[in-house]
Design an enzyme around this catalytic site. Structure first.
Site, PDB file in Angstrom:
ATOM      1  N   ASP A 131       0.790  -1.231   0.000  1.00  0.00           N
ATOM      2  CA  ASP A 131       0.000   0.000   0.000  1.00  0.00           C
ATOM      3  C   ASP A 131       0.825   1.285   0.000  1.00  0.00           C
ATOM      4  O   ASP A 131       0.327   2.345   0.342  1.00  0.00           O
ATOM      5  CB  ASP A 131      -0.968   0.010   1.190  1.00  0.00           C
ATOM      6  CG  ASP A 131      -2.127   0.957   0.970  1.00  0.00           C
ATOM      7  OD1 ASP A 131      -2.559   1.100  -0.197  1.00  0.00           O
ATOM      8  OD2 ASP A 131      -2.597   1.576   1.938  1.00  0.00           O
ATOM      9  N   ASP A 169      -3.994  -4.882  -5.070  1.00  0.00           N
ATOM     10  CA  ASP A 169      -3.123  -3.729  -5.362  1.00  0.00           C
ATOM     11  C   ASP A 169      -1.670  -4.060  -5.667  1.00  0.00           C
ATOM     12  O   ASP A 169      -0.925  -3.183  -6.107  1.00  0.00           O
ATOM     13  CB  ASP A 169      -3.124  -2.706  -4.224  1.00  0.00           C
ATOM     14  CG  ASP A 169      -4.231  -1.700  -4.346  1.00  0.00           C
ATOM     15  OD1 ASP A 169      -4.946  -1.712  -5.365  1.00  0.00           O
ATOM     16  OD2 ASP A 169      -4.409  -0.911  -3.414  1.00  0.00           O
ATOM     17  N   ASP A 320     -12.375   2.133   4.837  1.00  0.00           N
ATOM     18  CA  ASP A 320     -11.250   2.176   3.902  1.00  0.00           C
ATOM     19  C   ASP A 320     -10.022   2.833   4.521  1.00  0.00           C
ATOM     20  O   ASP A 320      -8.920   2.706   3.997  1.00  0.00           O
ATOM     21  CB  ASP A 320     -11.641   2.962   2.650  1.00  0.00           C
ATOM     22  CG  ASP A 320     -12.678   2.250   1.816  1.00  0.00           C
ATOM     23  OD1 ASP A 320     -12.524   1.041   1.570  1.00  0.00           O
ATOM     24  OD2 ASP A 320     -13.664   2.893   1.414  1.00  0.00           O
TER      25      ASP A 320
END
Length: 345
Positions: A131, A169, A320
């Site tokens: 991330d 991701d 989130d």
């Protein structure tokens, strides 16, 4: 997320509930030794007394956050809120395996699913340098630590059935340059190795995360997917934790499938009922956007041979990140959950 990244990274959730799942796994391990039902409560029903759904392929956690919220609203006499959250509680959602006890978590979840004659839906989200240092930063300390963690997951699953969504991701952040170039070769090696290792478990299907319809085009992803081992995977996943509509996601997935040998795919429909949010800064539209809605319920009956399933990979009602008044990534947020359910069609 950085605003310059066009808001396509709408897929944040925190690691799994290691303590709770390990405890549940211990209960199931104890209960699983009996040849028939014994006295006392059924561990598969959980503390809330809810049974998993009677239909569908995937297991519904009777002690998930949504189920506990239903129980709390019911105790408080708030039947209207309880009924709304029940829309989430009765559906199977992704179980995100945490970093600390992967074997115990994977074992507990797959045992629970097997006991209910269902399949576990697992999400692996522990890639090193995860991330890009944002809301869900973290991940394994290095490649060796990741391989050890993955081995624990595989051992925990054993010969039981599971669908695994591999590393949301991880590919995108290499394609967009967010993950430094020096880590790319190792990451490709880790993803390919994960596909191959999980593929040795007889009951496992693996889908590699492949972005969403709001982010660039399939042309940017098909070669990275190949390097990440899509050829040996069962398919890929689109729209994980994002809000792109099911039709847009289907079109995107089909275009990408055509470039990777016709592989099938799954779509995260957990929060796409109203499509993406257009009212804020583009770079922040992925993070707890207002006015979103639950999407189509999970199903493997999609009516499209290339779409293996519509799944709730992101757990609806979990934040989130600490934006727009939300708690940390992955934390249950009842007000947001109520909004998603209330807006659902």
């Amino acid at each position: 997320m950085h605003g310059s990244h066009d808001g396509r990274r709408g897929r944040r959730t925190g690691p799994g509930r290691a303590g709770a799942v390990a405890a549940a796994g211990a209960l199931l391990l104890l209960a699983g030794c009996a040849s028939g039902p014994g006295p006392g409560p059924d561990p598969a029903r959980g503390a809330t007394g809810r049974s998993p759904a009677s239909g569908g392929r995937y297991w519904v956690d009777p002690d998930g956050n949504a189920a506990r919220q239903v129980a709390a609203y019911t105790r408080d006499g708030d039947g209207a809120s309880a009924a709304l959250i029940e829309r989430i509680a009765r559906q199977p959602v992704g179980e995100w395996i945490g970093p600390d006890t992967p074997e115990a978590e994977a074992k507990g979840l797959t045992l629970a699913a097997t006991k209910a004659d269902r399949e576990a839906l697992l999400v692996l989200y522990n890639i090193p340098h995860r991330d890009c240092g944002q809301y869900s930063r973290g991940g394994a300390a290095d490649g060796d630590a990741y391989r050890t963690w993955l081995e624990g997951v595989a051992r925990g699953i054993g010969d039981r059935r599971a669908t695994v969504i591999l590393e949301p991701d991880a590919l995108l952040h290499m394609v967009d340059g967010c993950t430094p170039q020096e880590f790319h070769e190792e990451r490709y090696d880790l993803l390919k190795g994960a596909v191959e290792r999980l593929g040795r478990q007889p009951g496992v299907r693996v889908y590699v995360d492949a972005g969403n319809a709001g982010w660039r085009t399939p042309d940017a992803l098909f070669w990275p997917l190949r390097r990440a081992g899509i050829g040996a995977a069962d398919g890929f996943a689109v729209n994980v934790s994002n809000f792109q509509t099911t039709p847009a996601s289907t079109e995107f997935g089909k275009r990408l499938s055509a470039k990777v040998g016709g592989k099938p795919f799954v779509i995260d429909t957990s929060r796409n009922g109203n499509g993406p949010y257009r009212g804020g800064a583009p770079g922040d539209n992925w993070c707890n956007p207002p006015g979103r809605a639950l999407g189509d319920p999970p199903t493997t009956d999609t009516g499209d041979e290339l779409v293996d399933a519509h799944l709730w990979i992101k757990r609806p009602g979990e934040s989130d990140g600490d934006c727009r008044g939300g708690p940390k990534a992955g934390v249950w947020w009842p007000e947001y959950a109520l909004g998603l359910a209330r807006a659902a069609k």
